[in-house]
Write a protein that holds these residues in place. Structure first.
Motif, PDB file in Angstrom:
ATOM      1  N   ILE A  56      -0.691   1.742  -6.545  1.00  0.00           N
ATOM      2  CA  ILE A  56      -0.952   1.807  -5.103  1.00  0.00           C
ATOM      3  C   ILE A  56       0.332   2.135  -4.352  1.00  0.00           C
ATOM      4  CG2 ILE A  56      -1.748   0.533  -3.057  1.00  0.00           C
ATOM      5  CD1 ILE A  56      -3.059  -1.490  -5.006  1.00  0.00           C
ATOM      6  N   ALA A  87       2.090  -1.852  -7.576  1.00  0.00           N
ATOM      7  CA  ALA A  87       2.091  -1.544  -6.149  1.00  0.00           C
ATOM      8  C   ALA A  87       3.503  -1.609  -5.599  1.00  0.00           C
ATOM      9  CB  ALA A  87       1.181  -2.512  -5.400  1.00  0.00           C
ATOM     10  N   GLN A  96      -2.046  -2.564   1.574  1.00  0.00           N
ATOM     11  CA  GLN A  96      -1.968  -2.994   0.182  1.00  0.00           C
ATOM     12  C   GLN A  96      -2.831  -4.227  -0.053  1.00  0.00           C
ATOM     13  OE1 GLN A  96       1.751  -2.722  -1.989  1.00  0.00           O
ATOM     14  NE2 GLN A  96       1.533  -4.834  -2.692  1.00  0.00           N
ATOM     15  N   LEU A 140      -4.065   5.744  -4.166  1.00  0.00           N
ATOM     16  CA  LEU A 140      -4.580   4.836  -5.195  1.00  0.00           C
ATOM     17  C   LEU A 140      -4.957   5.646  -6.431  1.00  0.00           C
ATOM     18  CD1 LEU A 140      -5.557   1.998  -6.031  1.00  0.00           C
ATOM     19  CD2 LEU A 140      -7.734   2.515  -4.913  1.00  0.00           C
TER      20      LEU A 140
END
Length: 353
Positions: A132, A67, A49, A151
């Motif tokens: 993400i 994310a 990440q 992604l």
């Protein structure tokens, strides 16, 4: 828009992050912490990440990011943070081919932690938002099976670019799915990048430790009869209702055992015709799927000639926040067969709809 630059940066970032996850696996540096939901979080999650967000911040600094991970656990465990930063630096510095475009090492551990926390966007229906999942399928990753580095770019709630890094899928797009694909898949000949841009089709290419490999167009397999279809589902019974899915397969006349694997590798597998149907049926009425678990795969399957809906036949709606709050479950199949598959799903689940 062509999204040419977004696609290239996304591919390079996912390839770099995938290489980090492979390095973590082979070095056996699989230290874990527990999140509130008790699922394991590996060094690879945080490191991948951080690398992806660093690339996005360099090229698209005004874009928001949704994310999965946040840095709080690493601030509480500084030694784990040191380990992750060291791996992130090593990966960035060893990636000569992407360094010019993605940049080199992150400046410090604090910089890395700050990057991790930039994934805190609430999502929504306005503007450019990246989503993400640094390692989708953590348990698959830990057992040397299927996982994906994921992604996607959403613009005003619509997915425009999707990239999946699947380090343990066969490079060969024609390789059939086998029962053992859920574990011990780390030998040579494995590693694929899948990608798609809305309206431009879907592609695959080998995952490399150098420049991006040549892409190949992929498409879903024409299935003359659903009885011949290969059916993919999650390994974990807690992620998808295996019993209901078995009944659905029986209604469709499918006699081959289902292929169980973790992560959005299932989306990539059906998009290139190695599998045909992916079902993820809700196990709890209150559960909401996370957008990072589906955004890239949804686009790749649709661009490969498939249809992806929920169990009610609605398109997945990525515009309402960090979850698919307006959807229940996932039904993915070739466009020509999706209606028949959806009817079987609804018949089996009629008491739950």
């Amino acid at each position: 828009m062509s999204y040419t630059n977004e696609l290239r940066i996304a591919l390079l970032a996912v390839q770099r992050a995938s290489l980090l996850t492979k390095s973590v696996f082979h070095s056996k540096a699989k230290g874990t912490v527990d999140k509130n939901d008790k699922s394991p979080v590996t060094i690879g999650d945080f490191g991948a990440q951080a690398l992806i967000i660093a690339a996005l911040q360099k090229h698209f600094p005004d874009d928001e990011i949704v994310a999965e991970e946040e840095a709080a656990a690493l601030r509480e465990q500084p030694e784990l943070g040191d380990t992750i930063w060291d791996i992130v630096r090593q990966t960035a510095l060893s990636d000569d081919h992407a360094e010019k475009e993605l940049g080199g090492a992150i400046a410090s551990k604090e910089s890395m932690l700050a990057l991790l926390d930039k994934g805190n966007s609430a999502g929504g229906s306005k503007g450019r938002i990246w989503t993400i999942d640094p390692i989708d399928g953590t348990k698959g990753f830990l057992r040397g099976g299927q996982y994906a580095v994921c992604l996607g770019l959403m613009v005003d709630g619509d997915v425009k670019v999707g990239v999946l890094g699947c380090p343990n899928l066969p490079v060969d797009d024609q390789a059939p799915l086998t029962a053992d694909i859920g574990s011990n898949q780390t030998s040579d000949g494995h590693g694929v990048l899948f990608s798609a841009v809305q309206g431009q089709g879907a592609t695959s290419r080998p995952l490399t430790d150098g420049p991006l490999a040549q892409e190949k167009s992929i498409s879903m397999r024409a299935v003359p009869s659903l009885a011949e279809a290969t059916f993919c589902e999650s390994v974990e019974a807690g992620h998808s209702a295996h019993g209901d899915q078995a009944q659905i397969a029986q209604k469709l006349g499918i006699t081959k055992p289902s292929v169980r694997m973790d992560s959005q590798a299932k989306y990539g597998s059906i998009a290139r015709g190695a599998g045909d149907i992916y079902l993820r049926l809700p196990v709890k009425a209150t559960y909401q799927e996370k957008i990072w678990d589906h955004a890239a795969g949804d686009l790749i399957v649709r661009e490969a000639g498939g249809e992806v809906t929920d169990i009610h036949g609605k398109r997945l709606d990525f515009s309402v926040g960090r979850t698919l709050a307006n959807n229940k479950g996932v039904v993915a199949a070739p466009k020509a067969s999706h209606g028949e598959v959806l009817s079987a799903v609804q018949e089996v689940l009629k008491a739950k709809l």
